[in-house]
Design an enzyme around this catalytic site. Structure first.
Site, PDB file in Angstrom:
ATOM      1  N   GLN A  87       0.825  -1.214   0.000  1.00 23.64           N
ATOM      2  CA  GLN A  87       0.000   0.000   0.000  1.00 23.64           C
ATOM      3  C   GLN A  87       0.862   1.268   0.000  1.00 23.64           C
ATOM      4  O   GLN A  87       0.508   2.282   0.608  1.00 23.64           O
ATOM      5  CB  GLN A  87      -0.944  -0.012   1.200  1.00 23.64           C
ATOM      6  CG  GLN A  87      -2.107  -0.982   1.057  1.00 23.64           C
ATOM      7  CD  GLN A  87      -3.028  -0.613  -0.094  1.00 23.64           C
ATOM      8  OE1 GLN A  87      -3.237   0.569  -0.391  1.00 23.64           O
ATOM      9  NE2 GLN A  87      -3.602  -1.615  -0.749  1.00 23.64           N
ATOM     10  N   SER A  88       1.975   1.223  -0.681  1.00 22.78           N
ATOM     11  CA  SER A  88       2.913   2.342  -0.696  1.00 22.78           C
ATOM     12  C   SER A  88       2.328   3.585  -1.356  1.00 22.78           C
ATOM     13  O   SER A  88       1.925   3.561  -2.526  1.00 22.78           O
ATOM     14  CB  SER A  88       4.184   1.924  -1.443  1.00 22.78           C
ATOM     15  OG  SER A  88       4.993   3.040  -1.718  1.00 22.78           O
ATOM     16  N   ASN A  89       2.310   4.678  -0.592  1.00 24.14           N
ATOM     17  CA  ASN A  89       1.916   5.974  -1.166  1.00 24.14           C
ATOM     18  C   ASN A  89       2.964   6.466  -2.161  1.00 24.14           C
ATOM     19  O   ASN A  89       2.633   7.068  -3.179  1.00 24.14           O
ATOM     20  CB  ASN A  89       1.752   7.005  -0.045  1.00 24.14           C
ATOM     21  CG  ASN A  89       0.700   6.611   0.961  1.00 24.14           C
ATOM     22  OD1 ASN A  89      -0.457   6.412   0.623  1.00 24.14           O
ATOM     23  ND2 ASN A  89       1.105   6.496   2.223  1.00 24.14           N
TER      24      ASN A  89
END
Length: 341
Positions: A87-89
């Protein structure tokens, strides 16, 4: 304000993606709620809205990518490679930045491909990023082999470190600090504290380098969300090394040591990305008082830390505190079950 110059700063390649300057807002409803709870005055609380930088739902990485992507283009890259959590921004914004300039994007994500994509991962896929899954231990080797494959294919890949945290990306937050110091009239007087999440370190490096340039002497507090103690250089030492390279890149003669970096280690919880009651309360309270969303991994943990610092009296009514909102809203949709809503 004793402002110094950085002669190379305005000459560096930059591709403008961000909607700047981002807003600075008073969180008076949150102040009122905390004051009523504690039955005493609390600090002035402000928020710097880098969740509204504009690119692919915004976030702090957009500022870094303005310089990283420009460097990639200047070097003739045809694709970029970066890495992060599922879920890396950072990966979401990198994929969007690559689209804007016509580069392919390869994302090395830690975990396993889920049956259904949501949150940032869904956005990565909509943006056309090519996702490569691995374990955390496999990540360095996979990035190296992927880079080699793409080089052999003539793609001239450009490697962006996790979080965009090197001397190129950190320049984005040198500029951001200058931006905020140019808006001091909003506060009446300069803030005593700046609080934000720190993970890969690049945002904190840029703020600290920018603070020396601008003559800002308040406390810049990174709430650690991921890095525990381990072998090798400390987190502060790693950031000092990047800061020295950043200063050199922009033509500044400032020097840095680990002592220049304040990292609050008190809110690591049970690990990176593991939601606790502290994050749940911070997310809920900010939404219900200010209509603002913070994420479970970064900004929610940092806000939980700020709330605790107010409640414990570490931050007092004499203080003027800026919470630097680094974004992350899309991750909320992947954490519905953990949020207990």
């Amino acid at each position: 304000m004793n402002t110094k110059t950085a002669p190379e700063l305005d000459q560096l390649p930059r591709t403008r993606f961000a909607d700047l300057p981002t807003a600075i807002e008073r969180m008076d409803k949150l102040e009122a709620a905390l004051s009523a709870e504690l039955e005493r005055p609390v600090p002035e609380l402000w928020v710097k809205r880098d969740d509204q930088t504009g690119l692919a739902f915004g976030g702090n990485k957009t500022r870094k990518l303005e310089f990283l992507i420009a460097d990639a283009v200047a070097q003739g890259a045809r694709c970029v490679i970066t890495a992060g959590a599922a879920q890396s921004n950072h990966c979401r914004q990198t994929a969007a930045a690559a689209v804007k300039v016509g580069l392919d994007c390869h994302l090395v994500l830690v975990g396993q491909k889920p049956e259904k994509s949501n949150g940032n991962l869904l956005l990565d896929e909509l943006l056309g990023a090519k996702v490569h899954w691995c374990t955390r231990e496999e990540r360095p080797a996979l990035m190296e082999s992927l880079n080699k494959q793409l080089e052999e294919a003539g793609e001239n890949p450009y490697l962006i470190p996790v979080g965009g945290s090197n001397e190129i990306g950190s320049v984005g937050y040198v500029v951001a600090m200058q931006e905020m110091m140019g808006k001091l009239g909003v506060f009446g007087e300069r803030p005593t504290h700046i609080v934000f999440p720190t993970g890969s370190g690049g945002t904190q490096v840029g703020l600290v380098v920018g603070a020396k340039l601008c003559g800002y002497e308040g406390k810049i507090i990174g709430v650690n969300v991921s890095k525990g103690s381990g072998e090798g250089p400390t987190f502060e030492e790693q950031m000092a090394e990047i800061a020295l390279k950043t200063a050199k890149r922009i033509g500044s003669e400032d020097t840095f040591t680990a002592d220049d970096f304040i990292v609050n280690q008190n809110y690591l919880g049970v690990g990176y990305g593991v939601v606790t009651d502290a994050e749940r309360e911070a997310i809920s309270l900010l939404a219900k008082t200010e209509g603002l969303f913070v994420c479970p991994v970064y900004t929610g943990r940092a806000m939980a830390g700020l709330l605790d610092m107010v409640r414990s009296g570490e931050l007092t009514a004499d203080d003027k505190v800026v919470f630097w909102h680094t974004g992350g809203g899309p991750a909320l949709f992947a954490y519905r079950d953990e949020l207990n809503v």
